[in-house]
Every structure is written in structure tokens, then in C-alpha cells.
Design an enzyme around this catalytic site. Sequence first.
Site, PDB file in Angstrom:
ATOM      1  N   SER A 109      -2.521   8.050  -0.917  1.00  0.00           N
ATOM      2  CA  SER A 109      -2.900   7.953   0.511  1.00  0.00           C
ATOM      3  C   SER A 109      -4.688   9.061   0.411  1.00  0.00           C
ATOM      4  CB  SER A 109      -2.556   9.085   2.086  1.00  0.00           C
ATOM      5  OG  SER A 109      -3.212   9.365   2.955  1.00  0.00           O
ATOM      6  N   TYR A 132     -10.330   6.655   2.565  1.00  0.00           N
ATOM      7  CA  TYR A 132     -11.499   6.441   4.403  1.00  0.00           C
ATOM      8  C   TYR A 132     -12.842   6.454   3.864  1.00  0.00           C
ATOM      9  CZ  TYR A 132      -7.143   7.019   6.659  1.00  0.00           C
ATOM     10  OH  TYR A 132      -5.667   6.769   7.806  1.00  0.00           O
ATOM     11  N   THR A 158      -8.916   1.288   4.694  1.00  0.00           N
ATOM     12  CA  THR A 158      -9.186   1.335   5.718  1.00  0.00           C
ATOM     13  C   THR A 158     -10.016   1.145   6.119  1.00  0.00           C
ATOM     14  OG1 THR A 158      -6.816   2.739   4.902  1.00  0.00           O
ATOM     15  CG2 THR A 158      -7.537   2.718   7.442  1.00  0.00           C
ATOM     16  N   LYS A 234      -7.264  -3.042   4.180  1.00  0.00           N
ATOM     17  CA  LYS A 234      -6.456  -2.214   5.129  1.00  0.00           C
ATOM     18  C   LYS A 234      -6.132  -1.933   6.578  1.00  0.00           C
ATOM     19  CE  LYS A 234      -2.387   0.983   5.134  1.00  0.00           C
ATOM     20  NZ  LYS A 234      -3.184   1.263   6.774  1.00  0.00           N
ATOM     21  N   HIS A 258      -1.811   0.011  11.493  1.00  0.00           N
ATOM     22  CA  HIS A 258      -2.058   2.222  10.870  1.00  0.00           C
ATOM     23  C   HIS A 258      -0.171   1.957  11.907  1.00  0.00           C
ATOM     24  CE1 HIS A 258      -4.534   4.438   9.617  1.00  0.00           C
ATOM     25  NE2 HIS A 258      -4.470   4.977   9.735  1.00  0.00           N
TER      26      HIS A 258
END
Length: 364
Positions: A109, A132, A158, A234, A258
Site C-alpha cells: 500500500s 493513489y 486504485t 483496482k 475496497h
Amino acid sequence: MQPTPPSRCERLEQEAERLLPRMVYEYFAGGAGDETTLRDNRAAFGRLRLRPRFLVDVSARALATTVLGRELPAPLAIAPMAYQRLAHPDGELATVRAAGRAGVPMILSTMATASVEEVGAAASAPLWFQIYVWRDRGATKALVQRAVAAGAEALVVTVDAPRLGTRRRDVDNVFALPDGLRLGNLEGLGVPDAPKVAAGSQLSEHFWLLADASLSWRDLEWFRSLTDLPIVLKGILTAEDARLAAEHGASAVVVSNHGGRQLDGVIATLDALPEVADAAGGALEVWLDGGVRCGADVVKALALGARLVLIGRPVLWALAVGGEQGVADLLSCLTEEVDEALALCGCRSPAEVTRALVAVAARR
């Protein structure tokens, strides 16, 4: 009648809940809104039944599959999850070491508590980087470059978070990171630090400062200009977006909501999987996360068109309970369960799993 014994993942969660501070457990366990989607992700697997075929020679089986051109020992990977040092002092480093022992890819992440450089140095299985897109595109570019230099083999972008959904448990608990817990991937980028909060969720406030809500399909060309790595999107839940992903050159999509943590009331991922897989039509790989708890769940996802299945919260519970060894034990157990489910369904490999293997359960 005796109650049904809890499953392995249920036992891990119960023990993790006992060990973790309430705020931390509820951050990991919670979802958005009324948590309808959070529950439905799990319930969707219960609505589907397996249709095994027998008198098939399954004496020799192989779980291996190919994902993004790499052969993997099983159709499993670890989903991206933030703040893993809230679960265990070793956090993402314990997780990636356990993943390496199993040969299972880990998706790191952006909001990890260990940097991509640290995790990359500890990785011995494929490492993919979840990203992100920040308002500061220079910071986003720098983060991509760091991931590439650290050995990441794919970017997982994402797309379902122009802002964070309201997670009531976090608001009620005034969720905030403890002092001294660093977000290694944000260091040196010049982006805002997490603000102090007296009410609400620190994560939500921090994300609002960082996230670029203008992200659109045209930005995939920008990512392509930054790296030759495969790009995975994603957060795809519809056939329309699956087709657009293929048109814009994505290598794979993750059917994901999510973990029920964004818009409450959206479709469960397993329910969305068939239309996404049909729309992809072999033009890109289709992966799935959300609600997976056992090997039979993995086989159901394969039957509906997933090439790869991502494991989320169970990894956090295993990490909280047993650190690196706990995660290694979980991955070993899940792999064995997948093998067992394939054998008992009359399949010798993931490639033999088809949609004919599943049926919707009859209503009682």
C-alpha cells in the site's frame, strides 16, 4: 444442536480482536456506512454452491498459474492494506517475508508503515505497488519512480477513491495514528503530513488533503509515460469500466469495492465478477478481492472468471496474532485448502475450473 465451530479465519479474527486496541481492530474490521457491502462481500460466497465432478483422475495436481507473465505457485496474492504496524511491530516487513516463503505476491500500500525500499529489500516473491494519485502529480511521479527502483513489478492504481467513504467506526473512535508511526512512502515527497484531529477520522482528513479527485481515463497515458511496468486498475465493478480498461491498455483489473470501505450499498465483488470477466474477454486479466476466507472461496472466484484472488483482512488477523509466522501459516493453510477444493471438485489445476463448477444456491 451444537453451534458450528468457527473457521480458521474466524478464530484468527476473534483472537486479533482480543489482542488489538479497539480503535485499531475496528479500523481494520470496519466498512463504510451501514456496512451492508462489507457483509455482502462475504454473503455472496454463501449464495454460491460448487458442482463437483467425480470419477476424474486427480492424483496429480498443480496449483500454479501465470499472472502478468510470471508463474505463481497458486492463484493467490496479498491485497494492499495500510498501516500494518498497527497490527504488529514488524508490519509490512513481516508480511512480505511470509509472502516470500510461500511464493505469494504482495501488493504494498502507498499508506504502508514501511517504505517501498524497505519492503523491496525484504521481498523474495513478486512485489507489486498500490498507488493513489495525489493532487501533487510531481509527488505521484516520484513515488512511481521509487517503486520501480525498489523492484516493484507492477503498479496497482486504485481508482475507486476520489475521496474516502465515511467509516462510522473510525469517526466514533476518532481514529488517528499513534505518535512515531511513520508512513515511509510519503517521506520526502513534500506532501502534507497527517493532521491532528479532535473529532472524526485522521485518515479521512489526511486523504482529503492528498487525493486527486480529477483522476480520469486519460491519466493512464500519463502513467504509461512514467514506466513500462504493467498497470493494474483496482476498483472495477462494471462491464463498462472493464472494457474501457482494456481500451486504455491496462494489463489487469481488480474487481474490488475496497473491502466495503468506500460506497456502502455497491455490488458485492463476487456478484460483479462474471460481468467484468465477460467484458474483459481475455483482453486483460481479471483479479478479485473482498470476502475471501477459505480455499473453496478461491475456487468459486476462479469459476466466475478470476485469474488471481487477493487475500485481505485474514492476513491482518494472522499478522496481529502471530506476526510473520502467523501470516506464513495462513498462506500455507489457504494453499492447502485450494488444493483440497480443486481435488474434491474434480479439477487438477486452476485452468480446469470453469463456470459450470458453480451454481446459485436454491432459496429456502
